[in-house]
Write a protein that holds these residues in place. Structure first.
Motif, PDB file in Angstrom:
ATOM      1  N   PHE A   1      17.754   8.889  42.039  1.00 30.62           N
ATOM      2  CA  PHE A   1      18.551   9.866  42.207  1.00 30.62           C
ATOM      3  C   PHE A   1      18.204  10.762  43.311  1.00 30.62           C
ATOM      4  N   LYS A   2      18.949  11.061  44.340  1.00 31.93           N
ATOM      5  CA  LYS A   2      18.613  11.962  45.605  1.00 31.93           C
ATOM      6  C   LYS A   2      19.282  13.154  45.610  1.00 31.93           C
ATOM      7  N   PHE A   3      18.364  14.150  45.519  1.00 30.73           N
ATOM      8  CA  PHE A   3      18.902  15.477  45.772  1.00 30.73           C
ATOM      9  C   PHE A   3      18.777  16.105  47.259  1.00 30.73           C
ATOM     10  N   GLY A   4      19.559  16.790  47.350  1.00 36.34           N
ATOM     11  CA  GLY A   4      19.697  17.550  48.752  1.00 36.34           C
ATOM     12  C   GLY A   4      18.176  18.343  49.211  1.00 36.34           C
ATOM     13  N   TYR A   5      17.634  18.922  47.813  1.00 31.93           N
ATOM     14  CA  TYR A   5      16.408  19.778  48.047  1.00 31.93           C
ATOM     15  C   TYR A   5      15.231  18.719  47.393  1.00 31.93           C
ATOM     16  N   ALA A   6      14.104  18.507  48.053  1.00 34.94           N
ATOM     17  CA  ALA A   6      13.056  17.639  47.687  1.00 34.94           C
ATOM     18  C   ALA A   6      12.404  18.400  46.635  1.00 34.94           C
ATOM     19  N   GLU A   7      12.390  19.688  46.525  1.00 38.13           N
ATOM     20  CA  GLU A   7      11.482  20.389  45.387  1.00 38.13           C
ATOM     21  C   GLU A   7      12.539  20.213  44.038  1.00 38.13           C
ATOM     22  N   MET A   8      13.693  20.451  44.232  1.00 40.37           N
ATOM     23  CA  MET A   8      14.477  20.070  43.037  1.00 40.37           C
ATOM     24  C   MET A   8      14.351  18.472  42.446  1.00 40.37           C
ATOM     25  N   GLN A   9      14.408  17.487  43.440  1.00 41.22           N
ATOM     26  CA  GLN A   9      14.008  15.969  42.946  1.00 41.22           C
ATOM     27  C   GLN A   9      12.761  16.027  42.145  1.00 41.22           C
ATOM     28  N   ASP A  10      11.509  16.665  42.781  1.00 40.64           N
ATOM     29  CA  ASP A  10      10.301  16.609  42.119  1.00 40.64           C
ATOM     30  C   ASP A  10      10.304  17.282  40.756  1.00 40.64           C
ATOM     31  N   HIS A  11      11.149  18.138  40.651  1.00 41.35           N
ATOM     32  CA  HIS A  11      11.088  18.953  39.100  1.00 41.35           C
ATOM     33  C   HIS A  11      11.919  18.122  38.326  1.00 41.35           C
ATOM     34  N   PHE A  12      13.048  17.564  38.802  1.00 43.98           N
ATOM     35  CA  PHE A  12      13.977  16.518  37.910  1.00 43.98           C
ATOM     36  C   PHE A  12      12.940  15.539  37.342  1.00 43.98           C
ATOM     37  N   ASN A  13      12.239  14.879  38.549  1.00 46.84           N
ATOM     38  CA  ASN A  13      11.345  13.649  37.994  1.00 46.84           C
ATOM     39  C   ASN A  13      10.329  13.992  37.106  1.00 46.84           C
ATOM     40  N   ASN A  14       9.459  14.962  37.389  1.00 49.47           N
ATOM     41  CA  ASN A  14       8.243  15.174  36.763  1.00 49.47           C
ATOM     42  C   ASN A  14       8.335  15.835  35.664  1.00 49.47           C
ATOM     43  N   GLU A  15       9.340  17.235  35.557  1.00 46.59           N
ATOM     44  CA  GLU A  15       9.021  18.118  34.490  1.00 46.59           C
ATOM     45  C   GLU A  15      10.315  17.843  33.399  1.00 46.59           C
ATOM     46  N   TYR A  16      11.556  17.304  34.057  1.00 46.34           N
ATOM     47  CA  TYR A  16      12.693  17.194  33.294  1.00 46.34           C
ATOM     48  C   TYR A  16      12.924  15.617  32.481  1.00 46.34           C
ATOM     49  N   LEU A  17      13.107  14.662  33.524  1.00 44.86           N
ATOM     50  CA  LEU A  17      13.072  13.578  33.097  1.00 44.86           C
ATOM     51  C   LEU A  17      11.944  12.552  32.699  1.00 44.86           C
ATOM     52  N   MET A  18      10.915  12.960  33.272  1.00 44.06           N
ATOM     53  CA  MET A  18       9.715  12.326  33.094  1.00 44.06           C
ATOM     54  C   MET A  18       9.561  11.015  33.547  1.00 44.06           C
ATOM     55  N   SER A  19      10.210  10.674  34.876  1.00 40.21           N
ATOM     56  CA  SER A  19      10.475   9.324  35.309  1.00 40.21           C
ATOM     57  C   SER A  19       9.316   8.421  35.493  1.00 40.21           C
ATOM     58  N   ASN A  20       8.156   8.758  35.397  1.00 39.37           N
ATOM     59  CA  ASN A  20       7.073   7.905  35.252  1.00 39.37           C
ATOM     60  C   ASN A  20       6.831   7.290  33.912  1.00 39.37           C
ATOM     61  N   GLN A  21       7.093   7.955  32.888  1.00 42.56           N
ATOM     62  CA  GLN A  21       7.343   7.366  31.557  1.00 42.56           C
ATOM     63  C   GLN A  21       8.439   6.843  31.174  1.00 42.56           C
ATOM     64  N   PHE A  22       9.809   7.263  31.545  1.00 38.60           N
ATOM     65  CA  PHE A  22      10.948   6.565  31.334  1.00 38.60           C
ATOM     66  C   PHE A  22      11.600   6.437  32.560  1.00 38.60           C
ATOM     67  N   PRO A  23      11.181   5.281  33.332  1.00 38.36           N
ATOM     68  CA  PRO A  23      11.946   5.125  34.666  1.00 38.36           C
ATOM     69  C   PRO A  23      13.385   4.741  34.726  1.00 38.36           C
ATOM     70  N   ARG A  24      13.705   4.106  33.749  1.00 34.43           N
ATOM     71  CA  ARG A  24      15.075   3.671  33.572  1.00 34.43           C
ATOM     72  C   ARG A  24      16.168   4.409  32.762  1.00 34.43           C
ATOM     73  N   ALA A  25      17.369   4.332  32.982  1.00 32.90           N
ATOM     74  CA  ALA A  25      18.363   4.763  32.045  1.00 32.90           C
ATOM     75  C   ALA A  25      19.234   3.583  31.872  1.00 32.90           C
TER      76      ALA A  25
END
Lengths: 138, 175
Positions: B68-92
């Motif tokens: 998922f690509k966001f306009g804002y890099a900082e939002m993309q980081d928060h989305f991955n690391n804090e909300y979706l935890m994409s290291n633990q759950f990489p796929r939907a």
């Protein structure tokens, strides 16, 4: 009384500066530029083998990492937003390494071998390993 | 006689195989985006959606959260690391069926309403959902679109400081 006011003023100012900085960061932090990053170098087949054998392990090694990948171009196309997409061949006819380019890689030919750098976003079993933000190396 | 029986058996095998063979339409680069209804800056696009639609109505979507690509890099980081935890759950993943496939005529040009029911796995949580979409057939080419809400707490995503829900939009052109 005067001291109390002064402390409150300092707290408010610190709060405003911190808040302002957080907002500033959200709107100004640059996106990753993979061309400036040190990448893990490997072949399309090796990358697929790693995910096929042990997805969790491969995620540890490659997920979100800059990858410099060489492989044989199976086919290329453009995605629904006009970016170039190259599928690299693996030994499994159903599985490819699917790479979306950030910058136009120029003229490509199926069957040729190219090297590029991108960010690995993970593996979709029985379909593809995905890399995006690609830039052509050679 | 034996030869005759053998070739008859072969004909039957080939015939039944063809009769049950399903046509599967697929893409590796479908598009799914989302937007937070109360903050239009919170939006992202994923252009690497793998989807398969079979003429018997089976439908699947898989995507990688880090795609998922966001306009804002900082939002993309928060989305991955804090909300979706994409290291633990990489796929939907979504696996389901078009429940009214009889009304969707893949051999005929047109736009068909599709009622899709199935399991969506996101952030490690699986939930059965029903989504109304449209399947369009144009000269043998298929595309699917749909728009539906995803409520954060349904998938145990704690993003309450940003939004309670997002509107997801699917737009996949099949090969």
């Amino acid at each position: 009384m005067k001291n109390w006011k002064r402390i409150l003023l300092v707290v408010v100012i610190i709060g405003l500066i911190t808040g302002g900085f957080i907002v500033y960061r959200i709107f100004t932090k640059p996106h990753r530029d993979v061309s400036q990053e040190v990448a893990v170098t490997l072949t399309a087949q090796k990358l697929y083998d790693a995910f096929k054998t042990n997805e969790a392990n491969a995620n540890q090694l490659y997920l979100d990492k800059a990858i410099e990948l060489s492989g044989e171009v199976l086919e290329f196309s453009t995605n629904q937003d006009g970016q170039t997409v190259v599928n690299f061949k693996t030994a499994d006819p159903l599985v490819v390494i699917n790479c979306t380019f950030k910058t136009n890689p120029g003229t490509l030919t199926a069957g040729s071998t190219i090297t590029f750098k991108g960010i690995c976003t993970g593996y979709i079993p029985d379909a593809n390993v995905v890399i995006n933000e690609g830039v052509l190396i050679k | 006689m034996m030869k005759y029986l053998l070739s008859l058996a072969l004909v039957i095998v080939v015939f039944t195989h063809t009769a049950t063979a399903q046509k599967v339409y697929g893409t590796r680069n479908g598009k799914i985006s989302f937007i937070a209804p109360n903050d239009e800056d919170v939006k992202a696009i994923n252009n690497e959606v793998t989807s398969r639609l079979s003429d018997n109505g089976t439908l699947s979507f898989s995507l990688l959260i880090k795609g998922f690509k966001f306009g804002y890099a900082e939002m993309q980081d928060h989305f991955n690391n804090e909300y979706l935890m994409s290291n633990q759950f990489p796929r939907a993943d979504f696996k389901g069926t078009v429940t009214n496939m009889k009304e969707v005529v893949l051999s005929k040009n047109g736009s068909y309403k599709a009622v899709v029911k199935g399991d969506l796995t996101l952030h490690g949580v699986t939930k059965n959902i029903t989504v109304n979409g449209t399947i369009t057939v144009k000269d043998g080419k298929l595309s699917a679109i749909a728009k539906f809400p995803i409520v954060m707490k349904d998938f145990k995503i704690d993003a309450s400081s940003v939004t309670e829900k997002v509107m997801a939009e699917i737009n996949c052109i099949y090969q």
